[in-house]
Design a protein around this motif. Structure first.
Motif, PDB file in Angstrom:
ATOM      1  N   LYS A 146      17.300 -12.585   5.042  1.00 43.84           N
ATOM      2  CA  LYS A 146      17.679 -11.927   6.210  1.00 43.84           C
ATOM      3  C   LYS A 146      16.736 -12.703   7.267  1.00 43.84           C
ATOM      4  N   ALA A 147      17.124 -12.635   8.636  1.00 43.06           N
ATOM      5  CA  ALA A 147      16.113 -12.937   9.729  1.00 43.06           C
ATOM      6  C   ALA A 147      15.130 -12.176   9.750  1.00 43.06           C
ATOM      7  N   PRO A 148      13.612 -12.697  10.054  1.00 42.14           N
ATOM      8  CA  PRO A 148      12.578 -11.887   9.955  1.00 42.14           C
ATOM      9  C   PRO A 148      12.700 -10.490  11.032  1.00 42.14           C
ATOM     10  N   VAL A 149      13.418 -10.652  12.000  1.00 44.14           N
ATOM     11  CA  VAL A 149      13.731  -9.382  12.798  1.00 44.14           C
ATOM     12  C   VAL A 149      14.278  -8.282  11.928  1.00 44.14           C
ATOM     13  N   GLN A 150      15.156  -8.638  11.091  1.00 50.30           N
ATOM     14  CA  GLN A 150      15.811  -7.578  10.071  1.00 50.30           C
ATOM     15  C   GLN A 150      14.913  -6.790   9.148  1.00 50.30           C
ATOM     16  N   ILE A 151      13.672  -7.478   9.016  1.00 51.02           N
ATOM     17  CA  ILE A 151      12.925  -6.866   7.836  1.00 51.02           C
ATOM     18  C   ILE A 151      11.424  -6.178   8.481  1.00 51.02           C
ATOM     19  N   THR A 152      11.436  -5.110   8.189  1.00 50.59           N
ATOM     20  CA  THR A 152      10.293  -4.486   8.527  1.00 50.59           C
ATOM     21  C   THR A 152       9.161  -4.213   7.451  1.00 50.59           C
ATOM     22  N   VAL A 153       8.053  -4.016   7.940  1.00 51.99           N
ATOM     23  CA  VAL A 153       6.955  -3.985   6.831  1.00 51.99           C
ATOM     24  C   VAL A 153       7.067  -2.705   5.923  1.00 51.99           C
ATOM     25  N   GLY A 154       7.880  -1.600   6.475  1.00 53.27           N
ATOM     26  CA  GLY A 154       7.969  -0.567   5.901  1.00 53.27           C
ATOM     27  C   GLY A 154       8.988  -0.817   4.397  1.00 53.27           C
ATOM     28  N   GLU A 155      10.042  -1.527   5.002  1.00 56.72           N
ATOM     29  CA  GLU A 155      11.093  -1.780   3.715  1.00 56.72           C
ATOM     30  C   GLU A 155      10.165  -2.374   2.674  1.00 56.72           C
ATOM     31  N   ILE A 156       9.290  -3.299   2.834  1.00 55.38           N
ATOM     32  CA  ILE A 156       8.726  -4.111   1.770  1.00 55.38           C
ATOM     33  C   ILE A 156       7.934  -3.172   1.024  1.00 55.38           C
ATOM     34  N   ILE A 157       7.021  -2.334   1.827  1.00 58.54           N
ATOM     35  CA  ILE A 157       6.092  -1.265   1.176  1.00 58.54           C
ATOM     36  C   ILE A 157       6.621  -0.642   0.284  1.00 58.54           C
ATOM     37  N   ARG A 158       7.770   0.219   0.692  1.00 49.24           N
ATOM     38  CA  ARG A 158       8.639   0.943  -0.168  1.00 49.24           C
ATOM     39  C   ARG A 158       9.136   0.468  -1.155  1.00 49.24           C
ATOM     40  N   PHE A 159       9.833  -0.727  -0.981  1.00 45.16           N
ATOM     41  CA  PHE A 159      10.318  -1.326  -2.108  1.00 45.16           C
ATOM     42  C   PHE A 159       9.359  -1.533  -3.297  1.00 45.16           C
ATOM     43  N   ILE A 160       8.234  -2.095  -2.973  1.00 43.30           N
ATOM     44  CA  ILE A 160       7.367  -2.418  -3.917  1.00 43.30           C
ATOM     45  C   ILE A 160       6.437  -1.420  -4.438  1.00 43.30           C
ATOM     46  N   GLU A 161       5.965  -0.480  -3.434  1.00 41.29           N
ATOM     47  CA  GLU A 161       5.029   0.580  -3.840  1.00 41.29           C
ATOM     48  C   GLU A 161       5.569   1.815  -4.154  1.00 41.29           C
ATOM     49  N   GLY A 162       6.829   2.140  -3.806  1.00 39.22           N
ATOM     50  CA  GLY A 162       7.335   3.400  -3.786  1.00 39.22           C
ATOM     51  C   GLY A 162       7.021   4.209  -2.571  1.00 39.22           C
ATOM     52  N   PRO A 163       7.580   5.491  -2.778  1.00 39.50           N
ATOM     53  CA  PRO A 163       7.375   6.269  -1.612  1.00 39.50           C
ATOM     54  C   PRO A 163       5.926   6.446  -0.959  1.00 39.50           C
ATOM     55  N   THR A 164       5.850   6.545   0.260  1.00 40.54           N
ATOM     56  CA  THR A 164       4.389   6.445   1.082  1.00 40.54           C
ATOM     57  C   THR A 164       3.670   7.831   1.195  1.00 40.54           C
ATOM     58  N   GLU A 165       4.325   8.909   0.706  1.00 44.02           N
ATOM     59  CA  GLU A 165       3.732  10.008   0.723  1.00 44.02           C
ATOM     60  C   GLU A 165       2.261   9.979   0.258  1.00 44.02           C
ATOM     61  N   PRO A 166       1.236  10.675   0.634  1.00 40.59           N
ATOM     62  CA  PRO A 166      -0.134  10.816   0.013  1.00 40.59           C
ATOM     63  C   PRO A 166      -0.179  11.449  -1.583  1.00 40.59           C
ATOM     64  N   ILE A 167       0.960  12.274  -1.515  1.00 36.89           N
ATOM     65  CA  ILE A 167       0.985  13.040  -2.992  1.00 36.89           C
ATOM     66  C   ILE A 167       2.352  12.982  -3.089  1.00 36.89           C
ATOM     67  N   SER A 168       2.400  12.846  -4.845  1.00 36.27           N
ATOM     68  CA  SER A 168       3.993  12.824  -5.115  1.00 36.27           C
ATOM     69  C   SER A 168       4.763  14.224  -4.935  1.00 36.27           C
ATOM     70  N   CYS A 169       5.905  13.966  -4.795  1.00 34.93           N
ATOM     71  CA  CYS A 169       6.604  15.346  -4.445  1.00 34.93           C
ATOM     72  C   CYS A 169       7.127  16.035  -6.067  1.00 34.93           C
ATOM     73  N   VAL A 170       6.959  14.995  -6.795  1.00 38.67           N
ATOM     74  CA  VAL A 170       7.198  15.210  -8.170  1.00 38.67           C
ATOM     75  C   VAL A 170       6.518  16.340  -8.675  1.00 38.67           C
ATOM     76  N   ARG A 171       5.086  16.625  -8.317  1.00 35.80           N
ATOM     77  CA  ARG A 171       4.412  17.455  -8.660  1.00 35.80           C
ATOM     78  C   ARG A 171       4.997  18.765  -8.268  1.00 35.80           C
ATOM     79  N   GLU A 172       5.348  19.622  -9.173  1.00 36.32           N
ATOM     80  CA  GLU A 172       6.158  20.752  -8.966  1.00 36.32           C
ATOM     81  C   GLU A 172       5.424  21.829  -7.920  1.00 36.32           C
ATOM     82  N   SER A 173       4.377  22.048  -7.831  1.00 33.36           N
ATOM     83  CA  SER A 173       3.873  22.877  -6.779  1.00 33.36           C
ATOM     84  C   SER A 173       4.309  22.462  -5.476  1.00 33.36           C
TER      85      SER A 173
END
Lengths: 146, 146
Positions: free
Chosen positions: A69-96
């Motif tokens: 895609k054109a560079p204008v159509q790609i954000t830093v957030g898209e790449i980070i989330r795709f490679i690293e997963g969710p950006t939350e500091p704590i996993s929501c999987v944690r049941e509490s």
DNA sequence: GTATACTCTACTTTGTCAATAGGAATTATA
DNA sequence: TATAATTCCTATTGACAAAGTAGAGTATAC
């Protein structure tokens, strides 16, 4: 949010491809040298980026990689989330945190949500076109200062 | 920023102690049960918090833990940084970021700094007194709704 | 002196990160 | 068609940290 070497390489790789967008293919070898990454490791990252639809490739002699895609159509957030997963500091999987019935725990969840939102507000609003402009601006400053 | 179980336990422990501030000592056993943490693991966390000057303790029979400062004087950011280390999404130890001569790399450093600042703006401005108020407000809502 | 509680250190298990390795498949070109 | 260059795919390894476990040691109220 945490950024590993893998994510770091991915961002630098996409930026390098953005700098060569609509010009020429970039080989894994050249890419690895410019962003200072182990080539075999970078190959895996590029393969991931390909599966994610960010990158295309041509095999064989004079093959290489290019942005899909054109560079204008790609954000830093898209790449980070795709490679690293969710950006939350704590996993929501944690049941509490996912099942937030206890008030003692719920107060922290709100904080992580605010942090997550603030992070998204930044990384989702920077495109690789922005970064290309910054790099080019920096180059001009360097050229003048010589 | 990333929050591990250890950091999570530390925050919940400090909040629990804040809820008992100027009232009674809290034993490790009770604390572990309320925040749902393995007691032996929590003991290590409390020991760390003690070394950090956040918590005091009394040994022996009817011993326990207590906050060493008022809840209003402790922020979430202090606890997180003490337990987890720096909150930047990428380590500055990584030479290409600490020694930022190459423009290709420098553009990302700015982003991580912005994320880091946004995170600090949140976690450094929430005290445990704020959290205690939220918990108490939540309790009242619950009481009314019954 | 005994029960209760915190203190300290060592160990184990598990998983992830980062890298390495080796070949298989593809393609331009001589 | 042979060859060199390139991407594709999978397996393996070494280092490290996270999370928990264990057990003995020290202090204190009663």
């Amino acid at each position: 949010m945490k950024v590993t070497f893998k994510g770091d390489y991915a961002l630098k790789a996409v930026l390098d491809l953005a700098l060569h967008y609509n010009k020429e293919l970039v080989t894994g070898h050249d890419l690895a040298q410019r962003i200072d990454a182990p080539i075999k490791f970078l190959e895996q990252v590029l393969l991931d980026l390909k599966k994610g639809g960010f990158v295309e490739s041509r095999r064989g002699n004079i093959g290489g990689y290019l942005l899909s895609k054109a560079p204008v159509q790609i954000t830093v957030g898209e790449i980070i989330r795709f490679i690293e997963g969710p950006t939350e500091p704590i996993s929501c999987v944690r049941e509490s945190y996912s099942n937030c019935t206890d008030i003692h725990r719920c107060v922290f969840k709100k904080i992580w949500q605010r942090v997550s939102q603030a992070t998204s507000d930044i990384i989702d609003n920077v495109t690789f076109e922005d970064l290309v402009s910054q790099v080019n601006a920096g180059r001009q400053v360097l050229a003048y200062s010589i």
